[in-house]
Design a protein around this motif. Structure first.
Motif, PDB file in Angstrom:
ATOM      1  N   ILE A  17       0.852  -1.197   0.000  1.00 33.20           N
ATOM      2  CA  ILE A  17       0.000   0.000   0.000  1.00 33.20           C
ATOM      3  C   ILE A  17       0.886   1.244   0.000  1.00 33.20           C
ATOM      4  O   ILE A  17       0.543   2.279  -0.556  1.00 33.20           O
ATOM      5  CB  ILE A  17      -0.939  -0.017   1.227  1.00 33.20           C
ATOM      6  N   GLY A  18       2.063   1.112   0.604  1.00 37.49           N
ATOM      7  CA  GLY A  18       3.031   2.197   0.561  1.00 37.49           C
ATOM      8  C   GLY A  18       2.685   3.375   1.425  1.00 37.49           C
ATOM      9  O   GLY A  18       3.133   4.495   1.182  1.00 37.49           O
ATOM     10  N   ALA A  19       1.922   3.149   2.441  1.00 35.89           N
ATOM     11  CA  ALA A  19       1.472   4.271   3.277  1.00 35.89           C
ATOM     12  C   ALA A  19       2.342   4.482   4.496  1.00 35.89           C
ATOM     13  O   ALA A  19       1.925   5.087   5.466  1.00 35.89           O
ATOM     14  CB  ALA A  19       0.042   4.028   3.711  1.00 35.89           C
ATOM     15  N   VAL A  20       3.556   3.963   4.468  1.00 33.16           N
ATOM     16  CA  VAL A  20       4.399   4.123   5.646  1.00 33.16           C
ATOM     17  C   VAL A  20       5.652   4.914   5.327  1.00 33.16           C
ATOM     18  O   VAL A  20       6.142   4.922   4.222  1.00 33.16           O
ATOM     19  CB  VAL A  20       4.790   2.755   6.246  1.00 33.16           C
ATOM     20  N   SER A  21       6.136   5.576   6.311  1.00 34.22           N
ATOM     21  CA  SER A  21       7.374   6.335   6.183  1.00 34.22           C
ATOM     22  C   SER A  21       7.889   6.596   7.581  1.00 34.22           C
ATOM     23  O   SER A  21       7.121   6.740   8.524  1.00 34.22           O
ATOM     24  CB  SER A  21       7.093   7.656   5.481  1.00 34.22           C
ATOM     25  N   SER A  22       9.201   6.676   7.746  1.00 30.14           N
ATOM     26  CA  SER A  22       9.744   7.021   9.050  1.00 30.14           C
ATOM     27  C   SER A  22       9.363   8.435   9.442  1.00 30.14           C
ATOM     28  O   SER A  22       9.353   8.794  10.596  1.00 30.14           O
ATOM     29  CB  SER A  22      11.267   6.928   9.026  1.00 30.14           C
ATOM     30  N   CYS A  23       9.110   9.247   8.432  1.00 26.82           N
ATOM     31  CA  CYS A  23       8.892  10.654   8.692  1.00 26.82           C
ATOM     32  C   CYS A  23       7.412  10.944   8.810  1.00 26.82           C
ATOM     33  O   CYS A  23       6.720  11.048   7.822  1.00 26.82           O
ATOM     34  CB  CYS A  23       9.481  11.466   7.560  1.00 26.82           C
TER      35      CYS A  23
ATOM     36  N   ILE B  16      12.933   0.325   4.206  1.00 26.48           N
ATOM     37  CA  ILE B  16      13.533  -0.586   5.190  1.00 26.48           C
ATOM     38  C   ILE B  16      12.724  -1.879   5.268  1.00 26.48           C
ATOM     39  O   ILE B  16      13.274  -2.982   5.235  1.00 26.48           O
ATOM     40  CB  ILE B  16      13.607   0.082   6.590  1.00 26.48           C
ATOM     41  N   LEU B  17      11.413  -1.742   5.343  1.00 25.48           N
ATOM     42  CA  LEU B  17      10.567  -2.935   5.483  1.00 25.48           C
ATOM     43  C   LEU B  17      10.651  -3.826   4.245  1.00 25.48           C
ATOM     44  O   LEU B  17      10.641  -5.055   4.355  1.00 25.48           O
ATOM     45  CB  LEU B  17       9.126  -2.524   5.772  1.00 25.48           C
ATOM     46  N   GLN B  18      10.745  -3.199   3.063  1.00 22.27           N
ATOM     47  CA  GLN B  18      10.905  -4.006   1.844  1.00 22.27           C
ATOM     48  C   GLN B  18      12.227  -4.775   1.873  1.00 22.27           C
ATOM     49  O   GLN B  18      12.305  -5.911   1.407  1.00 22.27           O
ATOM     50  CB  GLN B  18      10.855  -3.097   0.601  1.00 22.27           C
ATOM     51  N   ALA B  19      13.249  -4.139   2.394  1.00 15.89           N
ATOM     52  CA  ALA B  19      14.555  -4.801   2.473  1.00 15.89           C
ATOM     53  C   ALA B  19      14.563  -5.920   3.514  1.00 15.89           C
ATOM     54  O   ALA B  19      15.221  -6.952   3.324  1.00 15.89           O
ATOM     55  CB  ALA B  19      15.641  -3.772   2.799  1.00 15.89           C
ATOM     56  N   LEU B 266      18.026   2.851   0.731  1.00 17.30           N
ATOM     57  CA  LEU B 266      17.496   1.545   0.327  1.00 17.30           C
ATOM     58  C   LEU B 266      16.410   1.691  -0.737  1.00 17.30           C
ATOM     59  O   LEU B 266      15.469   0.907  -0.781  1.00 17.30           O
ATOM     60  CB  LEU B 266      16.931   0.822   1.559  1.00 17.30           C
ATOM     61  N   GLU B 267      16.568   2.672  -1.604  1.00 17.30           N
ATOM     62  CA  GLU B 267      15.517   2.925  -2.595  1.00 17.30           C
ATOM     63  C   GLU B 267      15.559   1.956  -3.771  1.00 17.30           C
ATOM     64  O   GLU B 267      14.527   1.635  -4.347  1.00 17.30           O
ATOM     65  CB  GLU B 267      15.618   4.370  -3.091  1.00 17.30           C
ATOM     66  N   THR B 268      16.743   1.505  -4.173  1.00 16.11           N
ATOM     67  CA  THR B 268      16.835   0.656  -5.365  1.00 16.11           C
ATOM     68  C   THR B 268      16.774  -0.830  -4.979  1.00 16.11           C
ATOM     69  O   THR B 268      17.126  -1.211  -3.857  1.00 16.11           O
ATOM     70  CB  THR B 268      18.175   0.894  -6.092  1.00 16.11           C
ATOM     71  N   PRO B 269      16.349  -1.682  -5.942  1.00 16.61           N
ATOM     72  CA  PRO B 269      16.356  -3.134  -5.658  1.00 16.61           C
ATOM     73  C   PRO B 269      17.759  -3.620  -5.298  1.00 16.61           C
ATOM     74  O   PRO B 269      17.918  -4.468  -4.423  1.00 16.61           O
ATOM     75  CB  PRO B 269      15.886  -3.743  -6.983  1.00 16.61           C
ATOM     76  N   GLU B 270      18.779  -3.044  -5.962  1.00 12.53           N
ATOM     77  CA  GLU B 270      20.162  -3.472  -5.703  1.00 12.53           C
ATOM     78  C   GLU B 270      20.572  -3.161  -4.253  1.00 12.53           C
ATOM     79  O   GLU B 270      21.230  -3.962  -3.593  1.00 12.53           O
ATOM     80  CB  GLU B 270      21.133  -2.767  -6.657  1.00 12.53           C
ATOM     81  N   SER B 271      20.175  -1.983  -3.769  1.00 13.04           N
ATOM     82  CA  SER B 271      20.560  -1.608  -2.403  1.00 13.04           C
ATOM     83  C   SER B 271      19.841  -2.480  -1.374  1.00 13.04           C
ATOM     84  O   SER B 271      20.409  -2.802  -0.319  1.00 13.04           O
ATOM     85  CB  SER B 271      20.274  -0.129  -2.147  1.00 13.04           C
ATOM     86  N   LYS B 272      18.620  -2.886  -1.690  1.00 17.03           N
ATOM     87  CA  LYS B 272      17.890  -3.777  -0.767  1.00 17.03           C
ATOM     88  C   LYS B 272      18.558  -5.153  -0.719  1.00 17.03           C
ATOM     89  O   LYS B 272      18.708  -5.745   0.356  1.00 17.03           O
ATOM     90  CB  LYS B 272      16.424  -3.911  -1.206  1.00 17.03           C
TER      91      LYS B 272
END
Lengths: 61, 379
Positions: A17-23, B16-19, B266-272
């Motif tokens: 859903i992508g509704a999370v962020s640390s900020c 972070i959670l995706q990684a 951690l934005e790119t697939p490679e960084s994850k």
């Protein structure tokens, strides 16, 4: 550590859903600007800066 | 010796959670560290994230890592009291195995503007730091620890940091986080060997180790010199893995080793994928050490005596100096201007010992404060 399948699925859905962020400070606002912006600035900084330098969960050194 | 838990810094952050999710799915993550004050003004946490915290907490595998308390601010603030109240509340909701904060004070006008920078190591700062740690201990009712800072103004300060941390945590029977990337920054920036710097830390008090990546900054002051910065925006360097390999067996009370990376890195697939590889490598090093560790009962680090808390300690001179330093670093035209203004400030010829500050470190602290001073925003 083993997590339940239900929880793992819930996390996956939550991320999708992508509704999370640390900020958190950007999440409630649709009209956020930086101090350096002009009054007429139309950039959506809430989106542009989501999850980047302005969200220092760590690494402020 | 009981198990050392391979852990990740896990916040409510998409990247972070995706990684981390594949590591959760493969049951590799043995504990998580949550920065509970990042969502300080926005307590709407998704239910599934709450369940994640509860799941790890119920196994004594959830640790809390504060960012914004500003331990050494000379003046007690309402925001600090709110922070403590928040900690007390969430400590009732989640079972933390311990709570930690950072060395230093936050520049800036509120919790979300400014950067953490150092303070002089004096009787005044020792007393204030101890007072604040006792309040944290009272609020969370679990072991309390403090992390070493990456940034230092001078080599002399680097050499005294470990002992000062030891003195700070002593009244609460506390522990320290040894951040090995922070140590790596100090080794590089001050040209100190590992074997020299590591013996300056109270390794029997290390309950947690951090590893992370960072970045290089070209110095304008000393041409050709690169400054190592603790930005957490890249993979863990081999040198930091080597530090981990050398340090684990020196820490008899170590319980958690935590991999940290900022979501932006951690934005790119490679960084994850790289993050996952870093975790596996970290876990492998921990496992290799299993048979080399002494079979002793680890310290609990629980506060032994409840100390009555009166009014929070304050020091007006320290507060005024912190305000002045923050103003200089936030508003000077450049680091040369900052350096000149410091010389004529009230910090000159005091315990701050600005006369001994390395020019490259004045340049660096100026950059750090400039980076974070806008923190956020006008609405």
């Amino acid at each position: 550590m083993k997590l339940s399948k239900t929880l793992l699925q819930a996390i996956a859905v939550g991320i999708a859903i992508g509704a999370v962020s640390s900020c958190s400070l950007f999440e409630d606002s649709s009209d956020v600007h930086l101090k350096s912006c002009d009054e007429a600035c139309e950039v959506d900084h809430a989106q542009k800066h989501k999850n980047i330098d302005y969200c220092p969960a760590c690494g402020m050194g | 010796m009981s198990k050392i838990l391979a852990s990740v810094a896990c916040n409510l952050d998409t990247n972070i959670l995706q990684a981390v999710l594949p590591l959760f799915q493969s049951e590799k993550v043995q504990a998580i560290e949550w920065s509970f004050d990042v969502l300080y003004n926005h307590p709407k946490i998704p239910r599934w994230f709450v369940e994640l915290l509860v799941a790890f907490g119920n196994q004594n595998r959830l640790i809390g890592h504060g960012i914004f308390f500003s331990l050494f601010s000379g003046k007690w603030s309402a925001a600090q009291q709110d922070w403590l109240d928040h900690l007390k509340k969430i400590s009732g909701n989640f079972h933390f195995d311990h709570i930690t904060e950072h060395f230093g004070f936050m520049t800036g006008e509120n919790f979300h503007k400014g950067a953490p920078i150092g303070v002089p190591l004096t009787a005044v700062t020792l007393a204030i730091g101890r007072d604040r740690l006792q309040r944290i201990s009272e609020a969370c009712n679990c072991p309390v620890g403090l992390e070493n800072l990456a940034f230092s103004y001078s080599l002399e300060e680097v050499k005294r940091h470990g002992d000062f941390l030891s003195q700070l945590v002593e009244p609460v029977n506390g522990f320290i986080i040894l951040d090995l990337h922070n140590l790596y920054c100090q080794m590089h920036n001050f040209d100190v060997e590992y074997k020299e710097i590591i013996k300056l830390y109270p390794l029997d008090l290390v309950r947690e180790i951090h590893i992370s990546g960072g970045s290089w900054e070209d110095s304008e002051v000393v041409k050709g010199k690169k400054i190592r910065r603790d930005t957490h925006d890249d993979a863990v360097p081999d040198a930091v893995f080597q530090l981990l390999d050398q340090t684990i067996e020196k820490c008899p009370n170590l319980k958690f080793v935590v991999l940290e990376q900022i979501g932006f890195g951690l934005e790119t697939p490679e960084s994850k994928i790289q993050f996952q590889k870093d975790f596996i490598k970290m876990d492998g090093i921990i496992k290799q050490k299993k048979d080399l560790l002494p079979n002793i009962k680890k310290k609990s680090f629980l506060a032994e005596n409840s100390i009555p808390l009166g009014k929070p300690l304050e020091d007006k001179i320290l507060h005024d100096q912190q305000i002045e330093l923050s103003e200089i670093l936030e508003n000077s035209k450049n680091y040369v201007d900052a350096q000149n203004r410091l010389k004529s400030s009230t910090l000159a010829k005091t315990a701050w010992e600005i006369e001994k500050w390395e020019p490259t470190m004045i340049e660096t602290v100026f950059q750090i404060v400039q980076k974070w001073k806008h923190g956020f925003v006008r609405k």
